[in-house]
Structures are given as C-alpha cells and as structure tokens.
Write a protein that holds these residues in place. Sequence first.
Motif, mmCIF file in Angstrom:
data_model
loop_
_atom_site.group_PDB
_atom_site.id
_atom_site.type_symbol
_atom_site.label_atom_id
_atom_site.label_comp_id
_atom_site.label_asym_id
_atom_site.label_seq_id
_atom_site.Cartn_x
_atom_site.Cartn_y
_atom_site.Cartn_z
ATOM 1 N N GLY A 164 44.329 40.261 43.674
ATOM 2 C CA GLY A 164 44.715 41.582 44.179
ATOM 3 C C GLY A 164 44.375 42.670 43.186
ATOM 4 O O GLY A 164 43.866 43.738 43.559
ATOM 5 N N ARG A 165 44.660 42.438 41.912
ATOM 6 C CA ARG A 165 44.350 43.423 40.885
ATOM 7 C C ARG A 165 42.840 43.625 40.758
ATOM 8 O O ARG A 165 42.360 44.745 40.557
ATOM 9 C CB ARG A 165 44.941 42.988 39.542
ATOM 10 N N TRP A 166 42.097 42.567 40.897
ATOM 11 C CA TRP A 166 40.636 42.677 40.796
ATOM 12 C C TRP A 166 40.080 43.518 41.931
ATOM 13 O O TRP A 166 39.225 44.369 41.729
ATOM 14 C CB TRP A 166 40.033 41.276 40.817
ATOM 15 N N LYS A 167 40.617 43.305 43.150
ATOM 16 C CA LYS A 167 40.154 44.091 44.294
ATOM 17 C C LYS A 167 40.521 45.562 44.137
ATOM 18 O O LYS A 167 39.738 46.468 44.452
ATOM 19 C CB LYS A 167 40.757 43.544 45.598
ATOM 20 N N GLU A 168 41.750 45.841 43.636
ATOM 21 C CA GLU A 168 42.194 47.235 43.446
ATOM 22 C C GLU A 168 41.320 47.932 42.418
ATOM 23 O O GLU A 168 40.896 49.078 42.607
ATOM 24 C CB GLU A 168 43.649 47.251 43.019
#
Length: 328
Positions: free
Chosen positions: A317-321
């Motif tokens: 999720g952090r990578w996508k954000e």
Amino acid sequence: RVWPSFLTCQCLADDGYEMDDFLKREHSLTKPYQGVGSSSSSHWDLMGNAIITTEHVRLTPDLQSRQGAVWSRIPCYLRDWELQVHFKIHGQGKKNLNGDGMALWYTKERMQTGPVFGNMNLFTGLGVFLDTYPNENNNHEKKYNPSTQRVFPYVSGMVGNGTLAYEHDRDGQSTELGGCTALVRNIPHDTFLLIRYTKNRLTIQIDVDGKQQWRDCLDLPGVRLPQGYFFGASSVTGDLSDNHDLISMKLYQLTVERPQEEEEEEELTVPSVDNFEQLNKVEVQEEGMSGVQLFFTIVFSIIGIFVLGVVAVVMYGRWKENSRKRFY
C-alpha cells in the motif's frame, strides 16, 4: 565331569595354542573350596551375602535385595590365559520375573560394592555379564531401534578404563563389545562359560545346551588388558531374584609364541579396545513431537504467516501511494 578341559585343549590345538598340563590353582576356585574364607592362607575372599556350601559358592540366594561376591586375593600376571566357569542360575520366578544376573571380573579393583551386578561402576578392566533381566525393555523414557534390542538372558563383555560407565537402564548396551543370547536359567544340565584372552584377542564361548560343545559368543581383536589384575565374580538381586551359584572357576595359562617385537612391547597401564567407537551400534531414535508441541508449532506458524501477510500488504500500500505521489 572334566570334559570341558578336554574340549578346551582340543579347541586350542586347532587354533595353534597349547595349554599347560596344570591349571593355575592360586587363581582357581574349585571344590571343596578350602581356599575360600577369612583365614590368612585363603586365596579368595567372600563378600556380602555370598556363602559356601559343599556344592557351590552361592553369590546370592533367591531372595530380594541381596548381593554377594567372591574375589581372588592374588593378582594375575599371566599374559595369555583362559578362564573356564561352571555356574548355575535358578529360582522360583517365572520368565521375566527373575533377576538380575551375575558377572565375572578381571579388574584392577576388588572387594567393592556397587550397581553393576553387585560390583562398582567405573571399574578398570574386564567385565563379562550374564544378564537375566531386560531393564531396557521396561524403560519407557527413551525409544530404541528395535534392531538393537536383545533377547534375554544375554551374555556380553565390556572393558572399562576407570571412567567408562555401565548404564544399568540400558543393560550396558552402549558400552558392550558384543554378546549373545544364552538360555541359562533353570536348566537341568550343567552350564559353562569360557573366557579366553590371548594376543590381545578376547573370546567368549558358552556351553549351555547340554551338548558338551562350545558355542561362540564374542570374538574381538584389539583388546588390551594390563597384567596384575584380580579375578572375581559377583551377583545382585532387586525386587526380582534368583539363586546365582558359582561351582568352579578354573584358570589356565596359555603358551603362545610371539614375535620378538611383541615380547618387547611396553607394559600396558590402562585397559583399552581398538576402534571402540565403531563397536557402539546403539542408535537412539529421535522422538517425534508431542501433541502439545505440534499444536503450538502449527499455531505459531499460522500467526507468523499472518503477520508476514499483513506486513506485505502494508508495504505494498505504501509503495502504491508513493508511486501515485510521484506521478502527480
């Protein structure tokens, strides 16, 4: 009867050995047992519950919690020898309800009491055990390879160096040099055992079938026993019992030709056996996990997988954000 001596001479002749025409009386125990007792002229000492009768030296009676022994007073300095033992083990107990057996000794120590068939543990020298009760089969704390389990009564040999322990709960299996099954209890005919030590070779034979023939039990080279040790016999009973009778012990000197280099070998000080580690055939099986251990292993494995999954989702999720922020 005197046929065992004849058989021994014949056997030795086949092996290229010669036996002296006389036995070594100072190291032999025979009827009427005049050299046994407390007098200053005696060659043998009694110990514990052992008693003398007209027919035998009874090491232990068929009673619980008894132990007895008989020990030579004179150290033996023969280099090559053979010990013939005439014995009898009998009692009221049925199969597997008798115990514990008897032992024959050639050791540095004498007149000691202990847990090894009435003698001390951590002994120095040779012990030959006639074990009539299988302690290992009744020990449920460890699991053993069935291929190493033995049928009792069982005869075995062990060489101790003063630091090697006989394990009672495993019937000495981890330290034995070899052995054989020998049905020696409540036999209607005479029973005999023969121990031969020559050219650093230990041989044990038995005659317990009433056929007047020796049967091989153990034959092992590379056994090194110092001179000057004492012969003896001991026995013990516990919750189970038997009569353990010693009828005779006859020691013969063997005449063996040796190369000059063997004659000049340095005198031994500590008993040993060549390649002893390779003789230890006992394999302790790894025990499987208990039900509780298996349950917690599965639970912690599931928790671990779940935690790793949560961490992976958060990281994704952090990578996508971060990727979206860079795009705008």
